[in-house]
Design a protein around this motif. Sequence first.
Motif, mmCIF file in Angstrom:
data_model
loop_
_atom_site.group_PDB
_atom_site.id
_atom_site.type_symbol
_atom_site.label_atom_id
_atom_site.label_comp_id
_atom_site.label_asym_id
_atom_site.label_seq_id
_atom_site.Cartn_x
_atom_site.Cartn_y
_atom_site.Cartn_z
ATOM 1 N N GLN A 93 89.006 72.656 -29.831
ATOM 2 C CA GLN A 93 90.637 72.294 -29.344
ATOM 3 C C GLN A 93 91.545 73.059 -30.496
ATOM 4 O O GLN A 93 92.491 73.070 -29.469
ATOM 5 N N VAL A 94 91.058 73.436 -30.907
ATOM 6 C CA VAL A 94 91.666 74.212 -32.449
ATOM 7 C C VAL A 94 92.132 75.586 -31.218
ATOM 8 O O VAL A 94 93.130 76.293 -30.925
ATOM 9 N N TRP A 95 90.927 75.982 -31.253
ATOM 10 C CA TRP A 95 91.260 77.645 -30.266
ATOM 11 C C TRP A 95 91.976 77.639 -28.988
ATOM 12 O O TRP A 95 92.823 78.208 -28.497
ATOM 13 N N THR A 105 106.035 84.281 -30.482
ATOM 14 C CA THR A 105 106.450 82.575 -31.487
ATOM 15 C C THR A 105 105.011 82.711 -32.541
ATOM 16 O O THR A 105 104.100 83.178 -32.584
ATOM 17 N N THR A 106 105.623 81.731 -33.395
ATOM 18 C CA THR A 106 104.499 81.212 -34.427
ATOM 19 C C THR A 106 104.526 80.089 -34.978
ATOM 20 O O THR A 106 105.626 79.270 -34.224
ATOM 21 N N SER A 107 103.401 79.113 -35.375
ATOM 22 C CA SER A 107 103.630 77.706 -35.130
ATOM 23 C C SER A 107 102.828 77.708 -36.826
ATOM 24 O O SER A 107 102.353 78.417 -37.541
ATOM 25 N N THR A 108 103.182 75.947 -36.709
ATOM 26 C CA THR A 108 102.314 75.594 -38.056
ATOM 27 C C THR A 108 101.136 75.258 -38.287
ATOM 28 O O THR A 108 101.198 75.010 -37.047
ATOM 29 N N ARG A 123 94.367 70.093 -43.212
ATOM 30 C CA ARG A 123 93.459 70.971 -43.628
ATOM 31 C C ARG A 123 92.485 71.418 -42.598
ATOM 32 O O ARG A 123 92.057 72.301 -42.721
ATOM 33 N N ALA A 124 91.427 70.591 -41.638
ATOM 34 C CA ALA A 124 91.125 70.263 -40.780
ATOM 35 C C ALA A 124 91.031 72.110 -39.701
ATOM 36 O O ALA A 124 90.465 72.364 -39.306
ATOM 37 N N VAL A 125 92.485 71.467 -39.135
ATOM 38 C CA VAL A 125 93.116 72.689 -38.718
ATOM 39 C C VAL A 125 92.981 73.885 -39.487
ATOM 40 O O VAL A 125 92.801 75.548 -38.674
ATOM 41 N N GLY A 126 93.484 74.157 -40.413
ATOM 42 C CA GLY A 126 93.109 75.569 -41.088
ATOM 43 C C GLY A 126 91.750 75.332 -41.499
ATOM 44 O O GLY A 126 91.722 76.912 -41.410
ATOM 45 N N GLY A 145 101.927 79.368 -42.888
ATOM 46 C CA GLY A 145 102.540 77.816 -43.336
ATOM 47 C C GLY A 145 104.106 77.275 -43.046
ATOM 48 O O GLY A 145 104.598 77.774 -42.614
ATOM 49 N N ALA A 146 103.729 76.004 -43.494
ATOM 50 C CA ALA A 146 105.411 75.051 -43.450
ATOM 51 C C ALA A 146 106.226 75.900 -43.325
ATOM 52 O O ALA A 146 107.880 75.535 -43.427
#
Length: 173
Positions: A93-95, A105-108, A123-126, A145-146
């Motif tokens: 799902q993340v990928w 563009t970037t996202s956090t 953290r799980a996304v990381g 990063g945020a």
Amino acid sequence: MPPPSNLRLDRLPSPLGEILLVTDEAGAVRAIDFHDYVPRMTRLLRLHHGDPPLTDGAAPVETRQALTAYFDGQFEALADIPWATGGTAFQQQVWTALRDIPAGTTSTYAALAARIGKPSAVRAVGAANGANPIAILVPCHRLIGADGSLTGYGGGLQRKRWLLEHEGARQAR
């Protein structure tokens, strides 16, 4: 998805050094990494696909051409490359969500967690981002990063910075 029975390892020149490109018998990309990260690539291949034989061999011409086009500034060329990998449903799902972040563009991590409907799973996304075996094609380099800072990247922060600058990302620091 059943594990592949055989994997081919191709090597492509790039502005970031030699790229290792692993494809399966159907031509789907199973791994992309950099020449100086062979242990990482091998570990992720084993984790996601078991231990199928890895032999030298050319990737499909279309895949090679699309990666070359990406480095020539044609970012949309990556969209049609077939890929397949193991991983948990959450990692998948993340990928998949990473592929929706446009070049330039970037996202956090937090924004991606919210986008997939799991705002507390930052953290799980990381962790899923760090386990991505298909660098560039699944653009984990577009997560920052945020505070806008560059954070970990499996190929090294200098490559992450280069990829973001190459794509014209305004927030690349």
